[in-house]
Design a protein around this motif. Structure first.
Motif, short mmCIF file in Angstrom:
data_model
loop_
_atom_site.label_atom_id
_atom_site.label_comp_id
_atom_site.label_asym_id
_atom_site.label_seq_id
_atom_site.Cartn_x
_atom_site.Cartn_y
_atom_site.Cartn_z
N ALA A 25 0.83 -1.21 0.00
CA ALA A 25 0.00 0.00 0.00
C ALA A 25 0.87 1.26 0.00
O ALA A 25 0.60 2.22 -0.73
CB ALA A 25 -0.94 -0.01 1.20
N LEU A 29 0.91 4.10 -2.93
CA LEU A 29 0.61 5.51 -2.67
C LEU A 29 1.72 6.41 -3.23
O LEU A 29 1.46 7.48 -3.78
CB LEU A 29 0.44 5.75 -1.17
CG LEU A 29 -0.92 5.29 -0.60
CD1 LEU A 29 -0.81 4.88 0.86
CD2 LEU A 29 -1.97 6.38 -0.75
N THR A 48 -1.73 9.78 4.80
CA THR A 48 -1.93 8.33 4.77
C THR A 48 -0.59 7.60 4.80
O THR A 48 -0.42 6.62 5.52
CB THR A 48 -2.74 7.93 3.52
OG1 THR A 48 -4.00 8.58 3.56
CG2 THR A 48 -2.96 6.44 3.46
N TYR A 51 0.78 7.58 8.32
CA TYR A 51 0.14 6.61 9.20
C TYR A 51 0.61 5.18 8.91
O TYR A 51 0.99 4.44 9.80
CB TYR A 51 -1.39 6.69 9.08
CG TYR A 51 -2.08 5.58 9.82
CD1 TYR A 51 -2.13 5.60 11.21
CD2 TYR A 51 -2.62 4.50 9.14
CE1 TYR A 51 -2.73 4.56 11.91
CE2 TYR A 51 -3.22 3.46 9.84
CZ TYR A 51 -3.27 3.50 11.22
OH TYR A 51 -3.84 2.46 11.91
N GLU B 17 -9.82 8.62 11.99
CA GLU B 17 -8.84 9.18 11.05
C GLU B 17 -7.87 8.10 10.58
O GLU B 17 -7.53 8.01 9.41
CB GLU B 17 -8.08 10.29 11.75
CG GLU B 17 -7.66 11.40 10.81
CD GLU B 17 -7.14 12.59 11.60
OE1 GLU B 17 -5.93 12.62 11.87
OE2 GLU B 17 -7.95 13.47 11.93
N ASN B 18 -7.42 7.27 11.52
CA ASN B 18 -6.55 6.16 11.15
C ASN B 18 -7.27 5.21 10.20
O ASN B 18 -6.70 4.68 9.25
CB ASN B 18 -6.08 5.40 12.38
CG ASN B 18 -5.11 6.23 13.21
OD1 ASN B 18 -4.56 7.22 12.72
ND2 ASN B 18 -4.91 5.85 14.45
N THR B 20 -9.57 6.06 8.15
CA THR B 20 -9.63 6.74 6.86
C THR B 20 -8.36 6.47 6.06
O THR B 20 -8.40 6.30 4.85
CB THR B 20 -9.77 8.26 7.08
OG1 THR B 20 -10.96 8.49 7.82
CG2 THR B 20 -9.86 9.00 5.77
N ALA B 21 -7.22 6.42 6.76
CA ALA B 21 -5.96 6.14 6.07
C ALA B 21 -6.01 4.73 5.47
O ALA B 21 -5.61 4.52 4.31
CB ALA B 21 -4.78 6.28 7.03
N LEU B 22 -6.50 3.77 6.23
CA LEU B 22 -6.63 2.41 5.69
C LEU B 22 -7.58 2.39 4.49
O LEU B 22 -7.30 1.76 3.47
CB LEU B 22 -7.15 1.45 6.75
CG LEU B 22 -6.18 1.02 7.85
CD1 LEU B 22 -6.86 0.05 8.82
CD2 LEU B 22 -4.95 0.34 7.25
N HIS B 24 -8.27 4.84 2.51
CA HIS B 24 -7.59 5.50 1.40
C HIS B 24 -6.75 4.47 0.63
O HIS B 24 -6.83 4.36 -0.60
CB HIS B 24 -6.69 6.61 1.97
CG HIS B 24 -6.03 7.48 0.95
ND1 HIS B 24 -5.24 8.54 1.28
CD2 HIS B 24 -6.00 7.45 -0.41
CE1 HIS B 24 -4.78 9.13 0.20
NE2 HIS B 24 -5.23 8.48 -0.84
N ALA B 25 -6.00 3.69 1.37
CA ALA B 25 -5.15 2.67 0.73
C ALA B 25 -6.01 1.62 0.03
O ALA B 25 -5.72 1.21 -1.11
CB ALA B 25 -4.24 2.03 1.76
#
Lengths: 511, 511
Positions: A25, A29, A48, A51, B17-18, B20-22, B24-25
């Motif tokens: 991932a 990105l 992202t 994180y 939020e974390n 959301t990062a996952l 996103h990926a």
């Protein structure tokens, strides 16, 4: 005991596999950021990335996993599993763990900013925008060397990241040869005057326009010739050509098309194609483990350079692709025949920009960066004067190439590497090209390369490289690869001889 | 107490939020799979997707997080934070949590396989390759409905996923109107004989070839007109056009180019462009929270359809883009003027394929799917006979459109939705288009749309849609959006009237 070992190894592999998913991932990105994402997406992508990078760090750097890795009885393991444990110990616990997580994250964040500032500074030719970031990147790396420790010169710790076992002590000898043996030869080549006809051909070629779509088509044709697999790979465009691998079944390269420079896309494509073949040929049994991917920057570069320069810029290969090129770009109509094209592709010129430089002057560009980096990191306690550094950059170009950059963009701001914190990376470019010459000689003992090039035939050559280098991934060290394949340790002789021979012939000089 | 609430909300937001990062990926991996990844990369991508999906599930579905979410005093929260808590309760704990993680993962894996089998079956026109997967997908969804519970018809639980608060009881009334009022009108339109000249124009247009690169350029021109932001978005090509959003600053759409069908790329591009505008206009304060993204499939589709059909297929808009089209594709040379183009873009034809159908017959395609899905999920205890289902599909096409598909590919295998488990999704396509008609009427009270279309001017229209729909994300329900914007509840009258009026005029018929 065997049962316990098996069970522990299973646990370790499971964690590494999950970490591979995170890395997949993360890499995607980054690839996306470089090739496709719209401008305003950068902020969220960095967030992202931040994180996921933190997650990946925590998954590996923790006492429980460390205990598992150090507790396992390696004698009971298969060879691959033993190498996996070695690699994890080295990369995770001897390197990454020594840097505190918060500094690691701060550094990652700084790097994103640093690259942006560098871009702006380069575009505006204004060093003041970037120099403080450069300083911070340098000081971070000095601190990291202290955390990680070093043997001999502190710079060795950085060098080792890109070319394991390469060290100042060895590189000094290598670059001395470049300086002492190659420099005088380069002087002779660059001072040789060109005939009016030669100058006319260069001028005509510079003024030709090459349709971008056709260049794209031609790049695909070239990748087909060298047997890049489009089932396992992708070709795209980006500002700076690069290669990204997700697995041996997903290797992506980029190239760049300039309307007035056909050779740029051709040789960028073949160069990245060489990197890609390495990755596509990595054995399935190691591909998705920590042993996947090329073993080092130096060995990687040997593969891109052997395809680009030694195969791709040979007279035989150029004669082979000429008819297709002529058909697509009407070269002969403009008086550019096979011989002229060969000369154009091997034109030697003292110039400022490393990425645009020819095969012969290329190592001088690296020598300059090597000397500067050695000075920066040779003493960890002395603060680096980044203003002085820019002047030293110009001084060295004047000393070694006889030209002095008049702008920062042509000078210290030209490469992205330092902005990204890639210190110690440059030497492996030159080293890789030198490996390539020695590897070329070894292949040539098994198959007549020139004859293969005449036919545009890469099957046998690819097979030899795959069997001796590619398939191993990180199973062997760079030194082992060179020794096992060529029967001797690395020797820069091959490289110096190759360059002198090739360019003496082209330029009608004594070696 | 306020302090405790603030602290808990901070913790909740950090976890979201974390997550959301996952996500996103995960979204990027899926986008990549559809648009760019080489064929052999699919296996590794699914593996990574599987891992990240599991991580995302575990991050949210756990007792600690649930306690936080249900423990918080919502009365002390800001409006946005209160909506965030509502959304998490609904999506995570009322839906996802009720499905055991192992079944969720099994279902995810099955779905990847199911889509592959569907692709193969469609390509080979062999239903037997796919039908068992379809059956499994259906049975999984029945089981999920049981886990999640339902009010009224069990099918309502699925409908609610795509159009919250839509239910069989309401949709039945909607589709009855389509059946009773629109069907007879469609019959009149499709039975109207065409003049020889009209037939000749259609024939000529079908035989024209449109350069793909030019189509690409024209698609970008159209997106510029409707004010799609390329700083916050990307246009690519894929087999089936779709929209993916990563944030309001990264919205990606695809289109498809056919050499002999210019209108296909034009209207696919505008359609996805409409979806994209919605996403690009979502307010910054909600964009990266769980309230980001369009509120429902129905409202989303209202935006794509209003741009595609009501704006894009209007005579005024077509007259506006005609000169540019003519310049690029030499239409007038072939006897295709503005009026002819308008007729071609609004050609009504009874045909098998939903995605290629015209604005007028489109809801009939949806009606058929709605009736079949209602039958499948109306009774959870009766096993679905997938052989009978394929026959019913054909029967309904015969009943409602007077044509009977002679192949599976033209029949039950045409859409990917069921293979992906998207049951309950189709009705929102028709509902969205009906919303669009009512929304059109509301905009038209503020600005003369036809006059704007004549100038290709979208600033005011976009602003109205942004302020009344887009910016809210999921802050309002679909019903609230329609009510607040149009001053009344949803009424399908607008849709039926719009269709009758437009096509009566084009076909010279009484309404």
């Amino acid at each position: 005991m065997q049962n316990r070992t098996n069970e522990d190894m299973k646990k370790i592999k499971e964690i590494l596999e999950n970490n591979t998913a995170l890395e997949h991932a993360i890499t995607l990105l980054s690839w996306d950021l470089e090739t496709e994402a719209p401008a305003l997406a950068a902020e969220k992508i960095s967030k992202t990335l931040g994180y996921l990078t933190g997650e990946s760090y925590s998954m590996i750097i923790n006492d429980e996993f460390k205990k598992l890795v150090y507790g396992i009885n390696t004698e009971e393991l298969s060879e691959i599993d033993r190498k996996i444990i070695e690699e994890v110990k080295k990369e995770s616990f001897e390197k990454m763990e020594k840097i505190p997580k918060d500094e690691f994250q701060k550094y990652s964040e700084l790097r994103v900013l640093s690259v942006r500032k560098w871009e702006e500074a380069k575009r505006k030719n204004d060093y003041s925008i970037f120099k403080d970031y450069l300083k911070q990147m340098i000081e971070f790396n000095k601190k990291f060397i202290k955390y990680r420790g070093y043997t001999g010169n502190p710079y060795n710790t950085l060098l080792d990241d890109y070319e394991p076992e390469a060290a100042v002590e060895e590189l000094d000898k290598f670059f001395d040869k470049i300086k002492n043996e190659l420099s005088p030869f380069i002087k002779k080549v660059t001072e040789k005057e060109k005939s009016e006809n030669e100058l006319a051909v260069i001028e005509k070629f510079k003024n030709m326009n090459f349709d971008i779509q056709k260049q794209e088509e031609f790049s695909k044709y070239l990748l087909d010739i060298i047997k890049f697999s489009f089932e396992k790979g992708v070709l795209k465009e980006s500002e700076h050509p690069f290669t990204t691998e997700f697995s041996n079944k997903d290797v992506r390269i980029t190239t760049h098309y300039y309307e007035n420079n056909l050779l740029s896309s051709i040789y960028s494509t073949i160069h990245e194609g060489g990197h890609a073949l390495y990755e596509q040929h990595i054995g399935d049994e190691v591909a998705d483990t920590v042993l996947g991917g090329g073993v080092s920057m130096g060995i990687h570069e040997s593969q891109s350079r052997i395809y680009e320069n030694m195969f791709g810029r040979s007279i035989e290969f150029i004669e082979f692709i000429y008819p297709k090129m002529d058909e697509m770009f009407n070269l002969s109509e403009k008086g550019i025949g096979k011989k002229e094209l060969y000369k154009l592709a091997n034109e030697v010129e003292r110039q400022f920009i490393r990425t645009e430089s020819d095969e012969l002057t290329y190592p001088i560009h690296i020598l300059i960066r090597y000397e500067l980096e050695k000075e920066i990191f040779g003493n960890l306690d002395e603060e680096t004067d980044v203003d002085a550094l820019a002047v030293k950059w110009a001084d060295k170009y004047e000393e070694y190439l006889g030209i002095r950059p008049s702008t920062y963009t042509e000078g210290i701001l030209q490469d992205v590497h330092w902005a990204e914190g890639l210190f110690g990376y440059f030497p492996s470019y030159a080293l890789g090209t030198a490996y390539a010459a020695q590897i070329y000689d070894a292949i040539n003992k098994k198959v007549n390369i020139k004859e293969e090039m005449k036919k545009g035939e890469f099957n046998q050559i690819n097979e030899i490289l795959k069997e001796n280098i590619h398939k191993y991934g990180k199973m062997k060290t760079p030194k082992e690869i060179i020794k096992d394949m060529t029967g001797e340790d690395f020797d820069s002789r091959y490289y110096i001889d190759y360059l002198k021979e090739k360019f003496s012939e082209i330029y009608g000089l004594d070696k």
